[in-house]
Design a protein around this motif. Structure first.
Motif, PDB file in Angstrom:
ATOM      1  N   ARG A 273       0.835  -1.202   0.000  1.00 21.18           N
ATOM      2  CA  ARG A 273       0.000   0.000   0.000  1.00 21.18           C
ATOM      3  C   ARG A 273       0.871   1.253   0.000  1.00 21.18           C
ATOM      4  N   GLN A 274       1.962   1.220   0.761  1.00 22.71           N
ATOM      5  CA  GLN A 274       2.873   2.360   0.793  1.00 22.71           C
ATOM      6  C   GLN A 274       3.535   2.565  -0.574  1.00 22.71           C
ATOM      7  N   GLU A 275       3.952   1.466  -1.193  1.00 22.53           N
ATOM      8  CA  GLU A 275       4.548   1.540  -2.532  1.00 22.53           C
ATOM      9  C   GLU A 275       3.574   2.175  -3.522  1.00 22.53           C
ATOM     10  N   ASN A 276       2.327   1.716  -3.470  1.00 23.63           N
ATOM     11  CA  ASN A 276       1.321   2.216  -4.403  1.00 23.63           C
ATOM     12  C   ASN A 276       1.077   3.709  -4.219  1.00 23.63           C
ATOM     13  N   ILE A 277       0.991   4.142  -2.978  1.00 21.22           N
ATOM     14  CA  ILE A 277       0.738   5.561  -2.720  1.00 21.22           C
ATOM     15  C   ILE A 277       1.915   6.405  -3.195  1.00 21.22           C
TER      16      ILE A 277
ATOM     17  N   ALA B  28      -6.758   9.203  -2.738  1.00 17.69           N
ATOM     18  CA  ALA B  28      -7.782   8.731  -1.803  1.00 17.69           C
ATOM     19  C   ALA B  28      -8.971   8.155  -2.564  1.00 17.69           C
ATOM     20  N   GLY B  29      -9.377   8.821  -3.624  1.00 18.42           N
ATOM     21  CA  GLY B  29     -10.496   8.324  -4.422  1.00 18.42           C
ATOM     22  C   GLY B  29     -10.191   6.994  -5.086  1.00 18.42           C
ATOM     23  N   LEU B  30      -8.974   6.845  -5.574  1.00 16.76           N
ATOM     24  CA  LEU B  30      -8.588   5.600  -6.243  1.00 16.76           C
ATOM     25  C   LEU B  30      -8.456   4.431  -5.274  1.00 16.76           C
ATOM     26  N   MET B  31      -7.938   4.723  -4.084  1.00 16.78           N
ATOM     27  CA  MET B  31      -7.640   3.644  -3.142  1.00 16.78           C
ATOM     28  C   MET B  31      -8.716   3.475  -2.070  1.00 16.78           C
ATOM     29  N   ARG B  32      -9.773   4.255  -2.180  1.00 19.42           N
ATOM     30  CA  ARG B  32     -10.881   4.200  -1.219  1.00 19.42           C
ATOM     31  C   ARG B  32     -10.400   4.440   0.212  1.00 19.42           C
ATOM     32  N   LEU B  33      -9.617   5.505   0.365  1.00 18.25           N
ATOM     33  CA  LEU B  33      -9.127   5.941   1.666  1.00 18.25           C
ATOM     34  C   LEU B  33      -9.536   7.395   1.849  1.00 18.25           C
ATOM     35  N   THR B  34      -9.383   7.894   3.064  1.00 16.13           N
ATOM     36  CA  THR B  34      -9.622   9.321   3.259  1.00 16.13           C
ATOM     37  C   THR B  34      -8.373  10.082   2.828  1.00 16.13           C
TER      38      THR B  34
ATOM     39  N   CYS C 191       1.956  11.742 -10.330  1.00  8.12           N
ATOM     40  CA  CYS C 191       1.748  13.152  -9.945  1.00  8.12           C
ATOM     41  C   CYS C 191       0.299  13.437  -9.547  1.00  8.12           C
ATOM     42  N   LEU C 192      -0.298  12.519  -8.802  1.00  8.14           N
ATOM     43  CA  LEU C 192      -1.667  12.717  -8.342  1.00  8.14           C
ATOM     44  C   LEU C 192      -1.672  13.440  -6.999  1.00  8.14           C
ATOM     45  N   THR C 193      -2.768  14.106  -6.714  1.00  6.97           N
ATOM     46  CA  THR C 193      -2.930  14.760  -5.420  1.00  6.97           C
ATOM     47  C   THR C 193      -3.383  13.720  -4.397  1.00  6.97           C
ATOM     48  N   ASN C 194      -3.291  14.082  -3.131  1.00  6.97           N
ATOM     49  CA  ASN C 194      -3.757  13.166  -2.081  1.00  6.97           C
ATOM     50  C   ASN C 194      -5.241  12.857  -2.254  1.00  6.97           C
TER      51      ASN C 194
END
Length: 108
Positions: A57-61, A76-82, A69-72
């Motif tokens: 998960r850390q690698e992916n983020i 979050a939207g892609l990974m279903r996280l806040t 170059c994505l924003t947080n």
């Protein structure tokens, strides 16, 4: 009329191209020297090895943040996280990377 104008422009560019001076490669300053390129390559390899020590998960983020170059918010939207969770994971991942690179003697 268009053909005349077109031919005039083409002829002008042909004449101007022939007027260019030859390049004196002795005066050209190279942006990178071979040593710098080798060092950059080695540092990238060490960084990739350090990234591979992280959780998936850390690698992916990190890949999404710095590779895509994505924003947080987008991550979050892609990974279903806040968005806050992405920021926290990113912070901890970068800290862990820094620690790994310190152990390897890459950074001080």
């Amino acid at each position: 009329m268009f053909t005349i104008a077109s031919n005039t422009v083409i002829n002008y560019h042909k004449r101007e191209r022939c007027k260019t001076e030859p390049i004196d490669f002795g005066k050209v300053e190279l942006k990178y020297h071979l040593e710098d390129l080798i060092i950059d390559r080695e540092l990238k390899e060490l960084l990739l090895k350090a990234i591979m020590c992280l959780e998936e998960r850390q690698e992916n983020i990190i890949a999404l943040k710095f590779g895509a170059c994505l924003t947080n918010r987008q991550i979050a939207g892609l990974m279903r996280l806040t968005e806050s969770n992405v920021g926290t994971i990113l912070y901890r991942s970068l800290k862990k990377l820094k620690d790994i690179l310190k152990e390897q003697g890459v950074v001080s």
